[in-house]
Design a protein around this motif. Structure first.
Motif, PDB file in Angstrom:
ATOM      1  N   ASN A 246       0.861  -1.182   0.000  1.00 47.52           N
ATOM      2  CA  ASN A 246       0.000   0.000   0.000  1.00 47.52           C
ATOM      3  C   ASN A 246       0.896   1.230   0.000  1.00 47.52           C
ATOM      4  O   ASN A 246       1.785   1.355   0.854  1.00 47.52           O
ATOM      5  CB  ASN A 246      -0.908   0.020   1.229  1.00 47.52           C
ATOM      6  N   LEU A 247       0.666   2.111  -0.963  1.00 42.59           N
ATOM      7  CA  LEU A 247       1.492   3.308  -1.113  1.00 42.59           C
ATOM      8  C   LEU A 247       1.107   4.344  -0.052  1.00 42.59           C
ATOM      9  O   LEU A 247      -0.070   4.582   0.201  1.00 42.59           O
ATOM     10  CB  LEU A 247       1.301   3.887  -2.520  1.00 42.59           C
ATOM     11  N   ARG A 248       2.108   4.962   0.554  1.00 44.93           N
ATOM     12  CA  ARG A 248       1.845   5.940   1.616  1.00 44.93           C
ATOM     13  C   ARG A 248       1.372   7.283   1.056  1.00 44.93           C
ATOM     14  O   ARG A 248       0.502   7.934   1.638  1.00 44.93           O
ATOM     15  CB  ARG A 248       3.099   6.137   2.471  1.00 44.93           C
ATOM     16  N   ASN A 249       1.962   7.713  -0.051  1.00 46.87           N
ATOM     17  CA  ASN A 249       1.568   8.988  -0.669  1.00 46.87           C
ATOM     18  C   ASN A 249       1.178   8.745  -2.117  1.00 46.87           C
ATOM     19  O   ASN A 249       1.979   8.233  -2.898  1.00 46.87           O
ATOM     20  CB  ASN A 249       2.719   9.998  -0.597  1.00 46.87           C
ATOM     21  N   TYR A 250      -0.049   9.124  -2.470  1.00 51.14           N
ATOM     22  CA  TYR A 250      -0.584   8.804  -3.786  1.00 51.14           C
ATOM     23  C   TYR A 250      -0.075   9.727  -4.893  1.00 51.14           C
ATOM     24  O   TYR A 250      -0.116   9.348  -6.067  1.00 51.14           O
ATOM     25  CB  TYR A 250      -2.111   8.872  -3.760  1.00 51.14           C
ATOM     26  N   TYR A 251       0.376  10.932  -4.549  1.00 52.73           N
ATOM     27  CA  TYR A 251       0.758  11.854  -5.617  1.00 52.73           C
ATOM     28  C   TYR A 251       1.917  12.756  -5.197  1.00 52.73           C
ATOM     29  O   TYR A 251       2.212  12.912  -4.005  1.00 52.73           O
ATOM     30  CB  TYR A 251      -0.433  12.713  -6.056  1.00 52.73           C
ATOM     31  N   HIS A 252       2.569  13.333  -6.210  1.00 48.90           N
ATOM     32  CA  HIS A 252       3.615  14.333  -6.001  1.00 48.90           C
ATOM     33  C   HIS A 252       3.396  15.438  -7.032  1.00 48.90           C
ATOM     34  O   HIS A 252       3.466  15.188  -8.238  1.00 48.90           O
ATOM     35  CB  HIS A 252       5.005  13.707  -6.171  1.00 48.90           C
ATOM     36  N   LYS A 253       3.092  16.640  -6.548  1.00 49.55           N
ATOM     37  CA  LYS A 253       2.761  17.773  -7.428  1.00 49.55           C
ATOM     38  C   LYS A 253       1.627  17.372  -8.375  1.00 49.55           C
ATOM     39  O   LYS A 253       0.539  17.098  -7.922  1.00 49.55           O
ATOM     40  CB  LYS A 253       4.004  18.256  -8.165  1.00 49.55           C
ATOM     41  N   ASN A 254       1.883  17.294  -9.677  1.00 49.91           N
ATOM     42  CA  ASN A 254       0.800  16.925 -10.606  1.00 49.91           C
ATOM     43  C   ASN A 254       0.945  15.488 -11.120  1.00 49.91           C
ATOM     44  O   ASN A 254       0.360  15.122 -12.145  1.00 49.91           O
ATOM     45  CB  ASN A 254       0.755  17.893 -11.797  1.00 49.91           C
ATOM     46  N   ILE A 255       1.729  14.673 -10.388  1.00 45.39           N
ATOM     47  CA  ILE A 255       1.955  13.277 -10.787  1.00 45.39           C
ATOM     48  C   ILE A 255       1.205  12.351  -9.835  1.00 45.39           C
ATOM     49  O   ILE A 255       1.407  12.405  -8.615  1.00 45.39           O
ATOM     50  CB  ILE A 255       3.454  12.924 -10.765  1.00 45.39           C
ATOM     51  N   LEU A 256       0.357  11.502 -10.380  1.00 50.46           N
ATOM     52  CA  LEU A 256      -0.435  10.558  -9.581  1.00 50.46           C
ATOM     53  C   LEU A 256       0.029   9.131  -9.849  1.00 50.46           C
ATOM     54  O   LEU A 256       0.153   8.710 -11.001  1.00 50.46           O
ATOM     55  CB  LEU A 256      -1.918  10.674  -9.942  1.00 50.46           C
TER      56      LEU A 256
END
Length: 365
Positions: A246-256
């Motif tokens: 399970n990923l802890r953070n789904y996005y970074h800036k405009n990258i999902l």
């Protein structure tokens, strides 16, 4: 509006088709063409998810779908006595489709659309030229091994099951074939999933921590636990390692991050792609709301998506892992008492009804 999707597979193609249906330009990047699609991999799609998929993504041809009316779960300890039985007198519980059939159907339709542009990734210049220079509104990454994943999406909650999943397809004499069967053996669960009146998909998940299995042993195990089929032929076995994450953070800036990058689960409940379809549905609704309000597609969409899905996905993934651990515990003890307890629990109609709804709609019912 321009969206970049990275990763050539069912997840990326399904999401691309949904967004193209909204008149959004999709630039689809992939590493290499899939030359040899596995003919033994199949997907179970719940009734509710299939309705959404056919309406909002792609109308899967009826000839490619096979309805399942009942699920029966057995234990080898109780000489294959029925532990659980799920059925819906009014309709099918879920539908089976071959991976390669769905992939070919999707790519055939989507490739004809002018809003869809597919580009082979040049590893040397892709991230510096394509990603930075094109200035996409959103970048959706479905590839677990590229630069973006390694840089932004490596913080995960992982579990190695020390299992290998073996898949094949039985070709057998024609029968009325609409009951899915799962048998929990001392080696691991074996699922028999009908895909036609003369073919049945097999998913055999074996514990390989203490014992390694050769193909002959796997085929013997499948034959030994065969519930009813007069087998004429078995296709070549395919195998893959089983783990959950399970990923802890789904996005970074405009990258999902998307698809298996967000959540990978054990296949015993047949819910992996169903979770992804539910994610597509939620992301689709958020994007459509922005379009209806005349708003720009930006990273606020990704923030909303994470808030709406992250906790639900973690709880749902954990519930599948709990089911695995329940039967893994039973496998370690010699007594039949725990199986007998499960059999009593399985007779509870309210619980059966709840589990049917959970498998159909996730935590959204």
């Amino acid at each position: 509006m321009n969206i970049c999707i990275i990763g050539d597979g069912l997840t990326g193609l399904s999401l691309a088709k949904n967004l193209i249906n909204k008149k959004i330009n999709i630039h689809f990047y992939h590493k290499s063409k899939i030359k040899n699609l596995s003919s033994s991999r199949t997907i179970g799609i719940s009734k509710n998810n299939l309705e959404f998929f056919r309406k909002e993504i792609h109308k899967i041809p009826k000839k490619s779908l096979w309805g399942i009316k009942k699920i029966e779960i057995f234990s080898e300890k109780l000489e294959k006595e029925n532990l659980f039985k799920f059925e819906n007198d009014e309709d099918n519980l879920f539908y089976m489709v071959k991976n390669d059939d769905l992939y070919k159907s999707l790519i055939s339709e989507i490739s004809k659309n002018k809003l869809f542009k597919k580009t082979l990734i040049n590893e040397n210049s892709f991230y510096s030229n394509s990603i930075k220079k094109n200035k996409y509104d959103l970048i959706i990454n479905c590839d677990s091994s590229n630069f973006l994943t390694k840089k932004f999406f490596m913080k995960t909650i992982d579990k190695d099951y020390d299992n290998l999943a073996y898949t094949t397809i039985l070709k057998h004499k024609k029968i009325e074939n609409n009951i899915a069967t799962q048998i929990f053996t001392k080696s691991g669960p074996i699922a028999f999933l009908p895909i036609s009146d003369s073919e049945t998909s097999i998913v055999c998940s074996l514990d390989t921590k203490k014992k390694k299995y050769n193909d002959s042993e796997v085929l013997d195990l499948i034959s030994k636990n065969n519930p009813k089929y007069q087998i004429q032929k078995m296709l070549k076995l395919n195998r893959f390692k089983l783990s959950s994450s399970n990923l802890r953070n789904y996005y970074h800036k405009n990258i999902l991050a998307f698809g298996d990058l967000l959540h990978r689960i054990h296949p015993l409940a047949g819910q992996g792609f169903n979770m992804t379809i539910r994610d597509i549905k939620i992301l689709s609704e958020i994007i459509q709301n922005k379009i209806d309000l005349g708003m720009q597609l930006d990273s606020s969409i990704l923030n909303e998506f994470e808030k709406e899905t992250k906790n639900k996905n973690f709880i749902f993934s954990s519930s599948v892992d709990f089911i695995y651990e329940v039967f893994n515990f039973d496998k370690k003890i010699r007594s039949k008492s725990f199986n007998k307890f499960l059999k009593i629990v399985g007779k509870n109609k309210n619980l059966s009804g709840y589990l049917i709804k959970l498998a159909d709609r996730g935590l959204n019912f």
